[in-house]
Scaffold this motif. Structure first.
Motif, mmCIF file in Angstrom:
data_model
loop_
_atom_site.group_PDB
_atom_site.id
_atom_site.type_symbol
_atom_site.label_atom_id
_atom_site.label_comp_id
_atom_site.label_asym_id
_atom_site.label_seq_id
_atom_site.Cartn_x
_atom_site.Cartn_y
_atom_site.Cartn_z
ATOM 1 N N ASP A 25 0.832 -1.212 0.000
ATOM 2 C CA ASP A 25 0.000 0.000 0.000
ATOM 3 C C ASP A 25 0.862 1.255 0.000
ATOM 4 O O ASP A 25 0.585 2.215 -0.741
ATOM 5 N N LEU A 26 1.902 1.272 0.825
ATOM 6 C CA LEU A 26 2.765 2.455 0.885
ATOM 7 C C LEU A 26 3.548 2.624 -0.414
ATOM 8 O O LEU A 26 3.757 3.740 -0.891
ATOM 9 N N TYR A 27 3.981 1.510 -1.015
ATOM 10 C CA TYR A 27 4.746 1.593 -2.254
ATOM 11 C C TYR A 27 3.895 1.996 -3.449
ATOM 12 O O TYR A 27 4.425 2.244 -4.535
ATOM 13 N N ALA A 28 2.586 2.081 -3.264
ATOM 14 C CA ALA A 28 1.741 2.621 -4.329
ATOM 15 C C ALA A 28 2.006 4.110 -4.526
ATOM 16 O O ALA A 28 1.714 4.662 -5.595
ATOM 17 N N CYS A 29 2.557 4.767 -3.496
ATOM 18 C CA CYS A 29 2.969 6.169 -3.627
ATOM 19 C C CYS A 29 4.245 6.213 -4.455
ATOM 20 O O CYS A 29 5.227 5.544 -4.120
ATOM 21 N N PRO A 30 4.288 6.970 -5.529
ATOM 22 C CA PRO A 30 5.419 6.902 -6.472
ATOM 23 C C PRO A 30 6.766 7.325 -5.907
ATOM 24 O O PRO A 30 7.809 6.926 -6.426
ATOM 25 N N ASP A 31 6.766 8.132 -4.838
ATOM 26 C CA ASP A 31 8.042 8.632 -4.318
ATOM 27 C C ASP A 31 8.645 7.729 -3.240
ATOM 28 O O ASP A 31 9.731 8.008 -2.724
ATOM 29 N N VAL A 32 7.976 6.634 -2.891
ATOM 30 C CA VAL A 32 8.456 5.757 -1.815
ATOM 31 C C VAL A 32 9.480 4.770 -2.370
ATOM 32 O O VAL A 32 9.205 4.016 -3.306
ATOM 33 N N GLU A 33 10.676 4.773 -1.767
ATOM 34 C CA GLU A 33 11.735 3.843 -2.171
ATOM 35 C C GLU A 33 12.231 2.978 -1.011
ATOM 36 O O GLU A 33 12.709 1.859 -1.231
#
Length: 391
Positions: free
Chosen positions: A148-156
């Motif tokens: 779910d968090l990695y659905a945000c494009p800036d999360v690495e």
């Protein structure tokens, strides 16, 4: 002579006060409004769960089964166990499970070698690398939370909330409380002030390509997570934190394991402080505040030593010069406040009060470790896992 002592007193006081105020600021910051939760993802990313396992025959099965029981599409994740010096019967048992078993045989074993060998073996068909220790256990929603968090494009890069799997001894209880204080100050408090959360060595998730390429240059013997963390922060990467996504970790149960583990941590802290010190000035001019913050942590006095020495100095100055001692008692009180705010309420029991009686001895172990750091970061110091029955 008294003038020299006065100068020395103020030097120590300023040094200790800076350390204590740093802890207090981030401890109080943890009380701010909760971090927003990411919305559910619409797609499932491909995940590799990487588990380095050096002589971890006693705990690896529980870890693997918790991974296999994830509420996540089976074709979207692989459990990868890197077996290093484990028994043939353990490897045979693991081979019967729907996982990828990578057997390695290093003359000098390290986590960085194991992880690099695993990624070379499994290829690049993954979006996320999740790093677990062999003694870890994860709940069935773990991968969904990360996805779910990695659905945000800036999360690495993501650190999840590591908590105690066992509280079966006084030392395990103290270790669990210490880790929760770290979670509050170095992860939750930082995240709520918009800073990067600290990595902790397991319960971490990375963009797979970023992790693979970065790890290729990590040759750490001990404290690979510190080198990885400082390297990524210097490159301007940001570390997110999921405070409600738990990974259960076995806590040390006796003083011998505590001493070995802390010696390894102290050695890694000092080693990487010296390695990365040359980048500090450029980081300041480039406004890489997360890197500067992490370097301050490397220079900081370990919390148990800070607590013990602040109390001893306040106590001793009470007899030598009571006026001098007042400023020491004041920062000791601030330190206690910072730690009390950071301790979850569930730990505040009569059992904790009994366990705290062993704190002076653990303080002495930490002091002794200061004189045993030479060469500690040049060899792999393994902490044996496998929960023993409580007496």
């Amino acid at each position: 002579m008294e003038q020299v002592l006065l100068i020395f007193d103020w030097f120590l006081y300023v040094w200790f006060a800076i350390n204590i105020l740093y802890l207090l600021v981030y401890s109080l910051a943890s009380l701010r409004r909760d971090l927003p939760l990411p919305p559910p993802a619409t797609k499932h990313k491909r995940v590799a769960i990487l588990i380095p396992a050096y002589k971890e025959d006693a705990v690896i099965q529980e870890c693997v089964h918790s991974c296999l029981e994830q509420d996540y599409p089976a074709d979207c994740f692989d459990v990868v166990v890197i077996s290093d010096h484990m028994k043939p019967e353990t490897n045979a048992s693991l081979s019967a499970l729907p996982i990828r078993l990578v057997e390695v045989h290093f003359e000098q074993s390290t986590k960085s070698k194991a992880l690099n060998a695993a990624m070379a073996a499994i290829g690049n068909d993954y979006d996320i690398a999740v790093i677990l220790d062999a003694d870890n256990v994860i709940p069935y929603t773990y991968l969904n939370d990360i996805n779910d968090l990695y659905a945000c494009p800036d999360v690495e890069i993501v650190q999840t909330h590591r908590v105690a799997k066992n509280l079966n001894s006084d030392m395990a209880l103290l270790d669990a409380m210490s880790e929760e204080i770290n979670n509050t100050i170095f992860r939750l408090g930082h995240a709520k002030l918009g800073m990067s959360a600290a990595l902790i060595g397991s319960g971490m998730a990375f963009n797979y390509a970023l992790f693979r390429d970065t790890m290729a240059n990590i040759k750490a013997v001990g404290g690979f997570d510190r080198e990885l963390e400082l390297t990524l922060l210097y490159r301007g990467k940001f570390f997110h934190y999921l405070p409600e996504t738990f990974v259960f970790d076995e806590k040390v149960q006796n003083t011998n394991d505590f001493s070995r583990q802390r010696r390894r941590w102290l050695s890694a802290q000092w080693h990487y402080c010296t390695v990365f010190a040359r980048f500090v000035f450029k980081a300041i001019t480039s406004r890489k505040w997360d890197f500067c913050d992490k370097m301050f942590q490397q220079l900081s006095i370990p919390r148990l030593l800070l607590l013990g020495f602040t109390f001893l100095l306040a106590f001793c100055f009470s007899f030598y010069n009571f006026i001098w001692s007042l400023k020491w008692w004041s920062i000791f009180l601030l330190l206690v406040v910072a730690l009390l705010v950071a301790v979850p309420r569930r730990f505040c029991t009569s059992r904790l009060a009994a366990a705290l009686q062993g704190l002076p001895y653990t303080f002495l172990l930490m002091v002794a470790n200061i004189f045993k750091l030479r060469g500690a970061n040049k060899k792999f110091i393994h902490t044996t896992h496998g929960i023993a029955k409580s007496k």
